[in-house]
Structures are given as C-alpha cells and as structure tokens.
Scaffold this motif. Structure first.
Motif, PDB file in Angstrom:
ATOM      1  N   GLU A   1      50.787  45.479  43.554  1.00 47.51           N
ATOM      2  CA  GLU A   1      49.931  44.616  42.759  1.00 47.51           C
ATOM      3  C   GLU A   1      49.971  45.097  41.312  1.00 47.51           C
ATOM      4  O   GLU A   1      50.132  46.290  41.054  1.00 47.51           O
ATOM      5  N   LEU A   2      49.810  44.184  40.353  1.00 45.36           N
ATOM      6  CA  LEU A   2      49.814  44.558  38.941  1.00 45.36           C
ATOM      7  C   LEU A   2      48.414  44.798  38.397  1.00 45.36           C
ATOM      8  O   LEU A   2      48.256  45.296  37.287  1.00 45.36           O
TER       9      LEU A   2
ATOM     10  N   GLY B   1      33.806  35.417  44.187  1.00 41.43           N
ATOM     11  CA  GLY B   1      34.169  34.023  43.974  1.00 41.43           C
ATOM     12  C   GLY B   1      34.267  33.628  42.514  1.00 41.43           C
ATOM     13  O   GLY B   1      34.685  32.515  42.198  1.00 41.43           O
ATOM     14  N   GLN B   2      33.881  34.524  41.623  1.00 47.77           N
ATOM     15  CA  GLN B   2      33.934  34.217  40.193  1.00 47.77           C
ATOM     16  C   GLN B   2      35.378  34.237  39.697  1.00 47.77           C
ATOM     17  O   GLN B   2      36.202  35.022  40.150  1.00 47.77           O
TER      18      GLN B   2
ATOM     19  N   LEU C   1      42.864  37.989  33.502  1.00 50.38           N
ATOM     20  CA  LEU C   1      43.302  39.347  33.256  1.00 50.38           C
ATOM     21  C   LEU C   1      44.753  39.319  32.834  1.00 50.38           C
ATOM     22  O   LEU C   1      45.611  38.883  33.588  1.00 50.38           O
ATOM     23  N   GLU C   2      45.010  39.706  31.593  1.00 45.56           N
ATOM     24  CA  GLU C   2      46.358  39.704  31.017  1.00 45.56           C
ATOM     25  C   GLU C   2      47.049  38.350  31.174  1.00 45.56           C
ATOM     26  O   GLU C   2      48.213  38.255  31.556  1.00 45.56           O
ATOM     27  N   GLY C   3      46.285  37.280  30.902  1.00 46.90           N
ATOM     28  CA  GLY C   3      46.845  35.944  30.899  1.00 46.90           C
ATOM     29  C   GLY C   3      46.962  35.270  32.256  1.00 46.90           C
ATOM     30  O   GLY C   3      47.429  34.146  32.353  1.00 46.90           O
ATOM     31  N   VAL C   4      46.529  35.946  33.320  1.00 50.75           N
ATOM     32  CA  VAL C   4      46.605  35.381  34.669  1.00 50.75           C
ATOM     33  C   VAL C   4      45.182  35.148  35.170  1.00 50.75           C
ATOM     34  O   VAL C   4      44.299  35.987  34.985  1.00 50.75           O
ATOM     35  N   THR C   5      44.957  33.997  35.815  1.00 48.83           N
ATOM     36  CA  THR C   5      43.639  33.650  36.331  1.00 48.83           C
ATOM     37  C   THR C   5      43.519  34.086  37.787  1.00 48.83           C
ATOM     38  O   THR C   5      44.411  33.832  38.597  1.00 48.83           O
ATOM     39  N   TYR C   6      42.399  34.749  38.090  1.00 47.35           N
ATOM     40  CA  TYR C   6      42.138  35.260  39.434  1.00 47.35           C
ATOM     41  C   TYR C   6      40.735  34.859  39.873  1.00 47.35           C
ATOM     42  O   TYR C   6      39.891  34.533  39.052  1.00 47.35           O
ATOM     43  N   THR C   7      40.508  34.959  41.178  1.00 51.74           N
ATOM     44  CA  THR C   7      39.181  34.861  41.755  1.00 51.74           C
ATOM     45  C   THR C   7      38.857  36.230  42.339  1.00 51.74           C
ATOM     46  O   THR C   7      39.715  36.859  42.950  1.00 51.74           O
ATOM     47  N   ILE C   8      37.622  36.683  42.155  1.00 46.90           N
ATOM     48  CA  ILE C   8      37.216  37.965  42.727  1.00 46.90           C
ATOM     49  C   ILE C   8      36.848  37.744  44.187  1.00 46.90           C
ATOM     50  O   ILE C   8      36.044  36.864  44.513  1.00 46.90           O
TER      51      ILE C   8
ATOM     52  N   PRO D   1      45.100  35.661  42.918  1.00 41.98           N
ATOM     53  CA  PRO D   1      45.591  34.693  41.929  1.00 41.98           C
ATOM     54  C   PRO D   1      45.128  33.276  42.260  1.00 41.98           C
ATOM     55  O   PRO D   1      45.126  32.858  43.422  1.00 41.98           O
ATOM     56  N   VAL D   2      44.753  32.549  41.214  1.00 40.12           N
ATOM     57  CA  VAL D   2      44.358  31.150  41.373  1.00 40.12           C
ATOM     58  C   VAL D   2      45.621  30.310  41.273  1.00 40.12           C
ATOM     59  O   VAL D   2      46.368  30.399  40.280  1.00 40.12           O
TER      60      VAL D   2
END
Length: 123
Positions: A64-65, A91-92, A96-103, A115-116
């Motif tokens: 993972e990055l 769920g928020q 992070l560094e230009g990539v969208t994620y969900t916690i 990753p979203v």
C-alpha cells in the motif's frame, strides 16, 4: 418534509497528519483512537530520497502507498504537549496525495484507506 443529509466534505490529509477517530468497542459503545498518517512519498522525502523510486518499488512489491499507525497510549507523570488532531469518522471521504479514499475499519482497532472508485461512465 424530508431532511436531506449533505455528504461530509472531503478532508485533505498529508503525510504526518494526526487523526482522531471513534471506533466501535467489542462490548458496545465507541472509544477514541489516535492515528498518524503515513505515505510512501512522505517517508522518502523525510529520508532525503527520490519519492518516485520508493513508490515504484512499493507498487512492484504490492505494498500500500498510504496507511495510518495507531498511536497507542502512554501514561506519564509530567505534563504533555497538546497535539492538534483532525477529527474524522468511519466512512468519511479523504484525499491523500491526490487520491480519494474512504476511511474504513481494519482488524485490531485500526483503520485503512479504501480507494474511491469513480462509477460514472463517460458517454
């Protein structure tokens, strides 16, 4: 009248940011946990190395990055400096560094960045 829920704003995160999040307890209820965000690029920068080399190697090895380390708790006899933390929730959406994620929750009271995936198809 129906209440409309607005999705939470995307929180911008960076390597080294500190988070506070409430996670479910085994016996019910929730308990706050503190985490530090880590990134492959950030670690390379802190060590004075080329981030692109580290990212390429991490991808090649299937790592993972991005991640977050649970900080745990220490009881001390002396006054501690107050540390600013960003409050987030399961769920928020975060960037992070230009990539969208969900916690999301991970085993052993940890969190992970999922990753979203953009499901909109271009016409």
């Amino acid at each position: 009248m129906t209440a409309t829920l607005t999705p939470p704003a995307v929180v911008q995160l960076a390597d080294g940011d500190r988070l506070s999040i409430e996670l479910p307890r085994f016996r019910g209820g929730v308990i706050a946990h503190d985490f530090t965000v880590v990134t492959t690029e950030g670690l390379a920068r802190r060590r004075g190395d080329d981030p692109s080399v580290w990212v390429e190697r991490a991808r090649h090895l299937g790592h993972e990055l991005h991640g977050a380390f649970n900080e745990g708790v220490t009881i001390t006899a002396h006054q501690q400096e107050v540390v600013a933390r960003t409050e987030v929730a399961l769920g928020q959406t975060v960037e992070l560094e230009g990539v969208t994620y969900t916690i999301a929750a991970a085993p052993n009271h940890n969190i992970q960045f999922v990753p979203v995936v953009d499901t909109e198809e271009e016409v």
